[in-house]
Design a protein around this motif. Structure first.
Motif, PDB file in Angstrom:
ATOM      1  N   GLU A   1     -10.247  -4.692 -13.253  1.00  0.00           N
ATOM      2  CA  GLU A   1     -10.363  -3.910 -14.493  1.00  0.00           C
ATOM      3  C   GLU A   1      -9.155  -2.988 -14.674  1.00  0.00           C
ATOM      4  N   LEU A   2      -8.655  -2.434 -13.576  1.00  0.00           N
ATOM      5  CA  LEU A   2      -7.452  -1.600 -13.671  1.00  0.00           C
ATOM      6  C   LEU A   2      -6.251  -2.421 -14.133  1.00  0.00           C
ATOM      7  N   ARG A   3      -6.137  -3.640 -13.638  1.00  0.00           N
ATOM      8  CA  ARG A   3      -5.007  -4.503 -13.991  1.00  0.00           C
ATOM      9  C   ARG A   3      -5.031  -4.900 -15.465  1.00  0.00           C
TER      10      ARG A   3
ATOM     11  N   ALA B   1      -6.756  -3.520 -18.029  1.00  0.00           N
ATOM     12  CA  ALA B   1      -7.184  -2.514 -19.010  1.00  0.00           C
ATOM     13  C   ALA B   1      -6.185  -2.416 -20.165  1.00  0.00           C
TER      14      ALA B   1
ATOM     15  N   GLU C   1      -4.676  -0.732 -23.843  1.00  0.00           N
ATOM     16  CA  GLU C   1      -4.385   0.668 -24.189  1.00  0.00           C
ATOM     17  C   GLU C   1      -5.626   1.392 -24.686  1.00  0.00           C
ATOM     18  N   SER C   2      -6.559   0.687 -25.273  1.00  0.00           N
ATOM     19  CA  SER C   2      -7.777   1.316 -25.798  1.00  0.00           C
ATOM     20  C   SER C   2      -8.810   1.588 -24.702  1.00  0.00           C
ATOM     21  N   HIS C   3      -8.589   1.056 -23.520  1.00  0.00           N
ATOM     22  CA  HIS C   3      -9.555   1.210 -22.429  1.00  0.00           C
ATOM     23  C   HIS C   3      -9.369   2.577 -21.764  1.00  0.00           C
TER      24      HIS C   3
ATOM     25  N   TRP D   1      -9.501   3.405 -18.787  1.00  0.00           N
ATOM     26  CA  TRP D   1      -8.792   3.308 -17.517  1.00  0.00           C
ATOM     27  C   TRP D   1      -7.310   3.003 -17.688  1.00  0.00           C
ATOM     28  N   PHE D   2      -6.852   2.824 -18.899  1.00  0.00           N
ATOM     29  CA  PHE D   2      -5.437   2.516 -19.118  1.00  0.00           C
ATOM     30  C   PHE D   2      -4.576   3.706 -18.656  1.00  0.00           C
TER      31      PHE D   2
END
Length: 466
Positions: A86-88, A90, A92-94, A96-97
């Protein structure tokens, strides 16, 4: 030039999280504005969040997984892989971005830290690494920086040993063979630096002992300030002695020892130093042993508690502080005089103070002194209590006027008395100068010898000083 002259004869060393910068020249000293993800199991994250906030690190989200800690990866492997993916990915709207740091609310083993870093592919700090980064930012004196560096290298060495173990064990061809690897070189360099720093620390410890010896020889009394981090030690220090110090509502704003004379009392020295915190490895605080000893080896120890905390928090911090004090006290030196001081009175109600005192009473704490450095409430009462514990109750005495021109004037005698005591009250009359002061018995005997019939002890009367 031959290319073999340019390349080292060992494997390149990548930068890993938790290494404290020992493996790179690009050590980052400021982390303000970084976005982080916090991972936790069953621990309360409140204090860990406060530590991150002190460093201006923004915790975007807390990911919790209940259950027992995995001895390899702390959290489950599947959960860590899901977090990594999920980190990879993500956008811009997430939320975690932009996250470039993972905080783990636990004291991880070197094996867990290395494995989590490998799996997450992101810089990872546990509780110890977060504290070390915080200490690095706040260390200002040469001694404090030396102590913090020792603590960092001790933590780094555990990580490097885990990496060396990976390189030298296994079933692949070449494992367990002789020769140098990048990790071995880094570990050897770390050990050499540790040896140098510990030599400096021993010299610093000897200097502290010499200062303490000189203070005892001069007749000075020392009062140590101890307690949980952010309990208000530096604020109280400033209120009692008027010496400007760093006063911030942040964790570990003080890492080095600060010594100052208590205001209006030249023979009483106050010693402010680093605070305690719960669930911190003993070897991390051991790096600050010289600093802590200067505060703990004293004539009177003030144990400060933040009275504005919830009652259960006050009890937890009291237990942590008391445990650290007992563990670091010299059993051969005997018990020291301990006085519990409740700070930040202006931030809590009377009923809350009663509840705190009732909770402390179950630990055998029958006497506490309530203070506020902001409003100055209780400061003079604390000052009087300190002097009474060090010198006994104040005494009233009369300085007679001179009988002839050759006799010393009253002003000169008063000046000598003030250099050796803390004067609480002063009044002039036809009989002479009436003083109420705290004075050490040995100093009182010496003054009587030097002044003869010019000084007379009066019948003790109730006074404001008492």
């Amino acid at each position: 030039m031959d290319s073999s002259m340019k390349d080292p004869d060992w494997d390149p060393v990548p930068l890993i999280a938790g290494s404290g910068g020992v493996l790179t020249e690009e050590l980052r000293t400021s982390h303000a504005g970084r976005r982080a993800l916090m991972l936790t199991r069953n621990e309360n994250p409140t204090e860990f969040l406060a530590l991150a906030d002190t460093m201006d690190v923004q915790v975007v989200e807390i990911v919790a997984q209940r259950g027992r800690s995995d001895k390899r990866t702390h959290l489950g492997r599947g959960r860590l892989e899901a977090i990594r993916d999920e980190l990879r990915m993500a956008p811009e709207s997430h939320p975690w971005f932009g996250i470039d740091l993972v905080l783990v609310n636990a004291n991880l083993s070197a094996r867990q830290l290395v494995n989590m870093t490998d799996m997450l592919q992101c810089e990872t700090w546990d509780r110890v690494r977060l504290l070390l980064e915080l200490f690095t930012q706040h260390a200002s004196s040469v001694e404090a920086r030396n102590q913090v560096r020792i603590a960092r290298l001790n933590a780094d060495r555990n990580v490097l040993r885990e990496l060396v173990n990976r390189e030298t064990t296994g079933e692949r061809l070449g494992y367990g063979a002789g020769g140098r690897t990048g990790w071995n070189v880094a570990l050897n360099a770390l050990n050499r630096e540790l040896k140098t720093l510990r030599g400096r620390q021993r010299r610093y410890s000897r200097a502290i002992k010499e200062r303490q010896r000189q203070r005892r020889a001069s007749g000075a009394r020392t009062v140590g300030l101890a307690g949980y981090t952010n309990a208000g030690k530096s604020s109280l220090f400033a209120s009692l002695c008027g010496k400007p110090v760093i006063v911030e509502d942040r964790y570990f704003s003080t890492l080095e020892t600060t010594v100052g004379r208590m205001q209006f009392s030249p023979r009483v020295l106050l010693v402010d130093t680093i605070g305690f915190i719960d669930d911190i490895p003993s070897d991390l605080l051991d790096a600050f042993s010289a600093t802590l000893k200067e505060s703990l080896e004293c004539d009177l120890l003030l144990l400060l508690l933040d009275c504005s905390d919830p009652v259960e928090e006050v009890v937890r911090k009291f237990e942590t502080s008391r445990r650290e004090l007992f563990d670091r006290s010299d059993p051969d030196a005997g018990s020291y005089d301990l006085l519990v001081v409740l700070t930040k009175q202006d931030s809590c109600s009377e009923s809350h103070v009663v509840a705190v005192n009732h909770a402390l009473d179950s630990f055998g704490v029958s006497e506490t002194i309530l203070t506020s450095s902001t409003s100055s409430e209780g400061i003079e009462h604390l000052r009087s209590n300190i002097l009474t514990r060090l010198h006994g109750p104040p005494i009233s005495f009369l300085v007679s006027p001179p009988n002839s021109a050759s006799d010393r004037p009253i002003a000169a005698i008063e000046s000598e008395i003030r250099r050796n005591s803390m004067v609480g009250e002063r009044r002039m009359s036809d009989e002479g100068l009436h003083l109420v002061a705290w004075i050490d018995p040995a100093d009182w005997v010496r003054l009587n010898r030097s002044l003869g019939d010019r000084i007379h002890r009066e019948v003790d009367q109730p006074s404001q000083a008492e």
